[in-house]
Write an enzyme that holds these catalytic residues in place. Structure first.
Site, PDB file in Angstrom:
ATOM      1  N   ALA A 104       0.840  -1.195   0.000  1.00 30.30           N
ATOM      2  CA  ALA A 104       0.000   0.000   0.000  1.00 30.30           C
ATOM      3  C   ALA A 104       0.880   1.252   0.000  1.00 30.30           C
ATOM      4  CB  ALA A 104      -0.915   0.010   1.217  1.00 30.30           C
ATOM      5  N   GLY A 148       0.485  -5.070   1.033  1.00 35.50           N
ATOM      6  CA  GLY A 148      -0.682  -5.129   0.165  1.00 35.50           C
ATOM      7  C   GLY A 148      -0.430  -5.869  -1.127  1.00 35.50           C
ATOM      8  N   GLU A 151      -1.008  -9.338  -0.350  1.00 39.32           N
ATOM      9  CA  GLU A 151      -2.435  -9.529  -0.080  1.00 39.32           C
ATOM     10  C   GLU A 151      -3.266  -9.582  -1.357  1.00 39.32           C
ATOM     11  OE1 GLU A 151      -3.134  -7.615   4.311  1.00 39.32           O
ATOM     12  OE2 GLU A 151      -2.526  -6.237   2.721  1.00 39.32           O
ATOM     13  N   GLU A 171       4.165  -5.109   7.679  1.00 38.23           N
ATOM     14  CA  GLU A 171       3.448  -3.996   8.320  1.00 38.23           C
ATOM     15  C   GLU A 171       3.866  -3.774   9.765  1.00 38.23           C
ATOM     16  OE1 GLU A 171       0.693  -5.563   5.065  1.00 38.23           O
ATOM     17  OE2 GLU A 171       2.044  -6.411   6.558  1.00 38.23           O
TER      18      GLU A 171
END
Length: 278
Positions: A104, A148, A151, A171
């Protein structure tokens, strides 16, 4: 596809032997070339001899394909177009040789770091289209698939990796937890203990380790990854599009239902295939 058409497909693959994958630059059905060129962060086209495989390439190299909102909106729009195109039987999602996606966009997150703002904005909700896409979706991963990036790869139905790929959920190193499936899909793929190690330390795993733990289906050399994945996607797209969607739905139910409920659902889906003309 009727039985005669299936026989032709089988003969083509058995008698014709292996073939080189083809890439087509035509616009998606119903989407003009001008509209397609409006994409800023992704490249969208069709691939394969039959031009029946959709192809989405993340293209934000300056940020290692960091997943900002505009990029994810473009991915969602491209998936919507492929989903409504009856000629498309499978879609590939990929990045660059250096990075599938580094995760992200941290810079985008910083201005809305307050809980109330993130909650009201439904932060990351636009990513859900990848998981809810009804047709088979393959992630072709070279380089980094962190945070992300890992993910959204796990949201796809199959992951194939280049031998340089690395998967991780880092993270924890910036004081947050995964927010798009890292604590939910990862344990289902690699088991609780390995998933705990990855999310609690932030340490990544290699492509070979990812295959060993069941996160990816296969590993190819980085240069061979896309040709191999296109061949796999063509094979999937040659089957009945309706039945592949049903097979995908039934398989995904295995992660959401008890065994008894899943077996009942599968049996009903199996019965329903006899009512199709595919």
């Amino acid at each position: 596809m009727n039985s005669a058409e299936r026989l032709k497909v089988v003969k083509k693959h058995v008698i014709g032997g292996a073939h080189e994958p083809h890439i087509h630059n035509r616009a998606i059905k119903g989407v003009s070339q001008q509209e397609e060129r409006k994409y800023k962060y992704i490249h969208v086209r069709t691939v394969g001899k039959g031009s029946n495989v959709g192809y989405i390439e993340l293209d934000r190299p300056s940020a290692l394909n960091a997943l900002c909102d505009p990029l994810m909106l473009e991915v969602s729009n491209a998936l919507d177009d492929f989903e409504s195109d009856d000629s498309i039987g499978c879609v590939i999602l990929t990045g660059s040789n250096k990075a599938f996606s580094a995760g992200a966009d941290i810079k985008q997150m910083a201005p809305v770091a307050k809980y109330a703002d993130i909650y009201k904005a439904k932060f990351l909700s636009q990513w859900d289209k990848i998981a809810s896409f009804r047709k088979p979706l393959i992630a072709a991963v070279n380089g980094y698939a962190y945070g992300g990036g890992c993910e959204i790869a796990m949201m796809c139905d199959i992951i194939y990796a280049g031998d340089t790929a690395k998967f991780g959920q880092p993270e924890i190193k910036i004081g947050i937890i995964p927010g798009a499936g890292g604590t939910q899909r990862l344990p289902r793929a690699v088991g609780k203990s390995k998933a705990m190690e990855m999310v609690l330390t932030g340490d990544p795993i290699t492509a070979d380790e990812a295959k060993q733990y069941g996160l990816v289906a296969d590993v190819f050399s980085a240069k061979d990854l896309l040709p191999k994945v296109i061949e796999k996607a063509e094979k999937i797209a040659a089957n009945s599009h309706l039945v592949t969607s049903m097979c995908k739905e039934a398989t995904n139910k295995a992660f959401e239902m008890t065994l008894a409920e899943g077996l009942h659902f599968e049996k009903r889906m199996f019965h329903s295939t006899f009512a199709t003309v595919s």
